[in-house]
Design an enzyme around this catalytic site. Structure first.
Site, PDB file in Angstrom:
ATOM      1  CD  GLU A  37     -15.922 -68.564 -40.606  1.00  0.00           C
ATOM      2  OE1 GLU A  37     -15.547 -69.523 -41.101  1.00  0.00           O
ATOM      3  OE2 GLU A  37     -15.310 -67.709 -39.849  1.00  0.00           O
ATOM      4  CD  GLU A  80     -10.981 -66.574 -41.619  1.00  0.00           C
ATOM      5  OE1 GLU A  80     -12.136 -66.447 -41.135  1.00  0.00           O
ATOM      6  OE2 GLU A  80     -10.924 -66.249 -42.719  1.00  0.00           O
TER       7      GLU A  80
END
Length: 261
Positions: free
Chosen positions: A111, A131
């Site tokens: 990210e 995640e």
């Protein structure tokens, strides 16, 4: 600055190295410090381009520090004014950032790279958003930025199964700009940074501003918007000294001397 971040200024280029053994994972404290670095970069008129990389040859960043999580740091903890990793939620940064991905970029590490304007990666780099396998979601930009780059089927597989994407596949899909050897990574990132420095700073700022504000608009609407006078940088660049200097330098067959005004 903490031992986790090493800063080097090369003229108008800022190099930031994340150094948190063993995987360059980021806890809230480090994220705050990274945010301070990026905000200072934004506000420093002498700096034009930033390069973010990880120490070592294995990890760019493994993302959120799961050791900190195990010790009680919450997924929605305060990671600072720039969001996770100091960059993912700075939406008014009109200077380019290059992610020099030297290895694994997982979770928040991916990210962080996606929040940069350019990604140059080593051929051993690998990208993933695992995640969901940890009971959380990639909400520091991964689930928002990746769908703007990849087709839905590929995004779904990556975010729902945690599938890894290698460097060459990332290049084919346009996730990264360049794939080079580990030994050439930083030199290549610095070369790109210098190319950006050679462009007019106001023009770069205007381009980023236009991208940021019109990316979801139809073209006709975007035309009206950028010509409405509401933007900060675009009207300024049209009447700037740099807009005179560029054509003049071209006609005189010399390098332009940008003033940023």
């Amino acid at each position: 600055m903490s031992e986790s971040l090493h800063l080097t200024r090369n003229g108008s280029i800022l190099e930031i190295t994340l150094d948190r053994p063993k995987a360059n994972a980021i806890d809230a404290k480090t994220s705050f410090e990274m945010g301070e670095v990026f905000l200072n970069f934004r506000d420093d008129p002498q700096l034009r381009v930033a390069i973010i990389t990880g120490a070592g040859e294995k990890f760019f960043s493994a993302g959120w520090d799961l050791k900190a999580a195990a010790e009680g740091e919450a997924p929605d903890a305060d990671f600072g004014p720039g969001g996770f990793a100091g960059l993912t939620e700075i939406f008014n940064l009109d200077k380019p950032v290059i992610a020099a991905v030297n290895g694994y970029a997982f979770g928040g590490g991916f990210e962080l790279a996606l929040a940069a304007d350019f990604i140059v990666c080593a051929d051993n780099a690998s990208f993933a958003l695992p995640e969901a396998k940890l009971g959380i979601v990639p909400d520091s930009g991964g689930v928002l930025r990746l769908p703007k780059i990849l087709p839905p089927a590929i995004v779904n597989e990556m975010v729902m199964t945690g599938r890894r994407m290698g460097a060459e596949e990332a290049l084919r899909w346009g996730v990264v700009n360049r794939v080079v050897s580990q030994a050439e990574l930083m030199d290549n990132a610095r070369e790109l940074a210098q190319q950006l420095v050679n462009s007019a700073p106001l023009a770069i700022a205007a381009l980023k501003e236009i991208y940021r504000t019109t990316s979801e608009m139809p073209v006709e609407e975007a035309y009206r918007y950028i010509r409405s006078g509401v933007l900060k940088h675009y009207p300024s660049v049209l009447h700037s000294e740099d807009a005179i200097e560029g054509p003049l330098a071209f006609a005189e067959k010399r390098d332009p001397v940008w003033k940023g005004r």
